[in-house]
Design an enzyme around this catalytic site. Structure first.
Site, short mmCIF file in Angstrom:
data_model
loop_
_atom_site.label_atom_id
_atom_site.label_comp_id
_atom_site.label_asym_id
_atom_site.label_seq_id
_atom_site.Cartn_x
_atom_site.Cartn_y
_atom_site.Cartn_z
N ASN A 1 0.83 -1.36 -0.01
CA ASN A 1 -0.02 -0.10 -0.12
C ASN A 1 0.97 1.20 0.00
O ASN A 1 0.38 2.40 -0.61
CB ASN A 1 -1.03 -0.08 1.20
CG ASN A 1 -1.90 -1.13 1.22
OD1 ASN A 1 -2.22 -1.66 -0.08
ND2 ASN A 1 -2.62 -1.51 2.36
N ASN B 1 -0.21 -1.73 -6.86
CA ASN B 1 -0.52 -2.67 -5.72
C ASN B 1 -1.88 -2.52 -5.44
O ASN B 1 -2.48 -1.40 -5.43
CB ASN B 1 0.34 -2.40 -4.50
CG ASN B 1 0.11 -3.25 -3.13
OD1 ASN B 1 0.53 -4.30 -3.34
ND2 ASN B 1 -0.68 -2.52 -2.43
N GLU B 2 -2.45 -3.66 -5.41
CA GLU B 2 -3.98 -3.89 -4.98
C GLU B 2 -4.95 -2.68 -5.44
O GLU B 2 -5.68 -2.20 -4.67
CB GLU B 2 -3.88 -3.92 -3.38
CG GLU B 2 -3.42 -5.31 -2.91
CD GLU B 2 -3.44 -5.52 -1.43
OE1 GLU B 2 -3.95 -4.75 -0.81
OE2 GLU B 2 -3.07 -6.79 -1.26
N TYR C 1 -4.06 -13.36 2.85
CA TYR C 1 -3.63 -13.56 4.05
C TYR C 1 -4.57 -14.71 4.81
O TYR C 1 -5.91 -14.88 4.50
CB TYR C 1 -3.53 -12.46 4.72
CG TYR C 1 -2.50 -11.45 4.24
CD1 TYR C 1 -1.00 -11.63 4.69
CD2 TYR C 1 -2.74 -10.59 3.33
CE1 TYR C 1 -0.12 -10.88 4.19
CE2 TYR C 1 -1.72 -9.67 2.75
CZ TYR C 1 -0.46 -9.80 3.16
OH TYR C 1 0.49 -9.14 2.51
N GLU D 1 1.88 -11.61 -2.48
CA GLU D 1 1.74 -11.48 -0.98
C GLU D 1 0.96 -12.76 -0.38
O GLU D 1 -0.15 -13.06 -0.87
CB GLU D 1 0.83 -10.18 -0.71
CG GLU D 1 1.93 -9.09 -0.83
CD GLU D 1 1.13 -7.66 -0.43
OE1 GLU D 1 0.36 -7.76 0.57
OE2 GLU D 1 1.26 -6.56 -1.05
N GLN E 1 5.31 -10.38 5.14
CA GLN E 1 6.74 -9.82 4.52
C GLN E 1 7.85 -10.60 5.07
O GLN E 1 7.82 -11.80 5.72
CB GLN E 1 6.59 -8.27 4.97
CG GLN E 1 5.46 -7.79 4.14
CD GLN E 1 5.49 -6.24 4.51
OE1 GLN E 1 6.46 -5.47 4.72
NE2 GLN E 1 4.32 -5.56 4.15
O1 AHR Z 1 1.64 -6.72 3.53
C1 AHR Z 1 0.80 -5.67 4.15
C2 AHR Z 1 -0.28 -5.13 3.35
O2 AHR Z 1 -1.15 -6.13 2.80
C3 AHR Z 1 0.28 -4.48 2.01
O3 AHR Z 1 0.70 -3.23 2.29
C4 AHR Z 1 -0.84 -4.56 1.02
O4 AHR Z 1 -0.64 -4.68 -0.33
C5 AHR Z 1 -1.56 -5.74 1.74
O5 AHR Z 1 -3.31 -5.33 1.74
#
Ligand code: AHR
Length: 509
Positions: free
Chosen positions: A71, A171-172, A243, A291, A351
């Site tokens: 982000n 990104n996203e 996630y 991610e 990460q």
């Molecule tokens: O990795 C944390 C955040 O998760 C990243 O900044 C974003 O791309 C995602 O929503």
């Protein structure tokens, strides 16, 4: 329980791209500042890079690193991070409501990546940024000399270009939280034009267009179709993010999310095929799962904290402490990536340091390995070469996210360079040992060369700065080669990595 499985030398899924074990570092929380970089720390070198952290990174054999966001990138100006450090602006980072000092920029990060032996994968800002910014960024990083931006880099002490080959187009961009959020159609157009401009500079680079932020977005999977219809011929990968968590404390359902992820990959694979057919395109687009990780232990609290705080500098943020259950999950998820390596060519653990990360670096204190460090490391070290198809015949269970989930999750890789077959197995059963018989055809097996296991811990047990090695792999027992078979006893809730030495004189090349 009894379990049977079979692999055959000629039934390959794909060559595994080394970048399946890539990672991600974002300017957020303490990932960069007081993560990889902490001037004054006893383990820091002259540039302020922590050597203890660097060593833990090197031990993972990470092939590529996505940077600088996330982000963060959607309101980031890369030009803020170059030139004399004392003159760099301090900015408000809108994504994480934090202060960005810009003491680390592309050249410092480039140094760190070189020391770590990792290839950079750079993201351009397609939120507030323009095509021109992206073009100039590439000229700065990749052009040898003789132009405004390449000569500026040389005046900054970097004579040779970085020759960065992987470029993320924002990104996203489907997320309403993203600075500069766009509709699929708008984003697809911008991504197409940006990719064309970057490739006009160097056709050998690869670009990654943003897919959905996860498979629960209301626009998924239509987003992927529309975006790809705009840019298919000019991009190389589409990104997936996901996630995971176990908020409901239902272990079997948590582990079922591995199968759910397989469906996600399959759906995007189908969308890619659909667009390719519709466009009569010749090129292939692959998946960059850029991610992935477990993120739930303190997600809600962190979200509330960010909303309330007043622009802190390098705050502790998203510092999830992982438990044994998470390590088992990560092992199984990596198995899924291996099994899907015909589609997924790049995947980034998100990460790498401090922020939802396998490595934790205490400010002024030690660096230590979280539980999930280990399955990630073992997959990265041993899961190279080619993925073989595995037929599994084992008892199954149903859960909320998937049905017919095999209690045994198995992936097998063959690395002809070192004449090794590696079997990665997760036994998801809560209390039953599996007696596995794996038939292996087309190889001449010598012996078990290595057997590592993670098992026997309380599911919520964690590592900590005081007990950094509480949860770590140990040597396993109960695996043996018997002719063309591997036999193994796999305890409940256990993750195993079993390497079989092959007779190299009998190996076909
Ligand atoms: O990795 C944390 C955040 O998760 C990243 O900044 C974003 O791309 C995602 O929503």
């Amino acid at each position: 329980m009894k379990a049977y499985a079979a692999v055959h030398r000629d039934f390959r899924i794909s060559r595994i791209d080394d970048r399946l074990y890539a990672a991600f570092l974002e300017h957020m929380g303490r990932a960069i500042y007081s993560g990889i970089y902490e001037p004054g720390h006893p383990a820091a070198d002259g540039q302020g890079f922590r050597q203890d952290v660097l060593q833990l990174v090197r031990d993972l054999n990470v092939p590529a690193i996505r940077y600088p966001g996330g982000n963060f990138v959607s309101a980031y100006d890369w030009k803020d991070g170059i030139g004399a450090r004392a003159e760099r602006p301090v900015r408000l980072d809108l994504a994480w409501r934090s202060l960005e000092t810009n003491q680390i920029g592309i050249n410092e990060f480039g140094d760190w990546a070189r020391m770590a032996g990792i290839e950079m994968m750079l993201a351009v800002n397609l939120g507030t940024g323009t095509l021109q910014d992206a073009r100039e960024f590439m000229e700065y990083t990749n052009h040898p000399a003789g132009t405004q931006w390449s000569d500026l880099r040389r005046t900054h002490g970097v004579e040779k270009p970085y020759n960065v080959k992987m470029w993320c187009l924002g990104n996203e961009m489907d997320g309403p939280w993203q600075v500069g959020h766009r509709t699929a159609h708008d984003y697809g157009r911008v991504a197409d034009e940006t990719s064309k401009a970057l490739k006009a500079f160097d056709p050998s680079i690869e670009t990654i267009v943003c897919g959905s932020s996860n498979d629960e977005m209301p626009t998924y999977p239509e987003w992927e179709r529309v975006v790809l219809e705009e840019c298919y011929e000019n991009v190389d990968y589409i990104s997936l993010h996901k996630y995971f968590g176990n908020n409901s404390r239902d272990t079997l359902n948590y582990f079922g999310k591995i199968e759910q992820t397989g469906r996600y990959i399959q759906a995007i694979g189908g969308t890619i095929d659909y667009v390719k057919a519709k466009k009569r395109a010749k090129n292939d687009v692959y998946i960059c799962f850029d991610e992935w990780n477990v993120w739930y232990h303190q997600r809600a609290e962190d979200k509330a904290r960010v909303k309330a705080w007043d622009w802190p500098e390098a705050p502790a943020l998203l510092e999830e402490t992982y438990n044994f259950e998470d390590a088992l999950f990560v092992g199984g998820l990596l198995n899924e990536f291996i099994r899907r390596s015909d589609r997924v060519k790049i995947a980034c653990i998100a990460q790498l340091v401090n922020v939802i990360a396998p490595i934790r670096a205490e400010r002024g204190g030690p660096a230590w390995r979280q539980t999930i460090y280990w399955p990630y490391q073992m997959a990265s070290l041993y899961g190279r070469g080619e993925a073989l198809a595995v037929q599994v015949d084992a008892p199954t269970y149903d859960c909320r996210v998937a049905d017919d989930v095999s209690y045994l999750d198995i992936a097998v890789t063959h690395d002809p360079k070192v004449h090794m077959l590696t079997v990665f197995v997760l036994n998801r059963h809560l209390n039953d040992t599996a007696e596995l018989e794996l038939d292996i055809t087309g190889f001449s097996l010598r012996a078990v060369a290595l057997h590592k296991v993670m098992e026997g811990h309380e599911l919520r047990a964690t590592n900590s700065p005081d007990a950094p090695d509480r949860i770590a792999p140990v040597d396993g027992a109960g695996a043996a080669v018997d002719g063309r078979q591997l036999r193994a006893r796999l305890g409940p809730l256990s993750y195993h990595v079993i390497r079989l030495q092959l007779d190299e004189t009998a190996e076909r090349t």
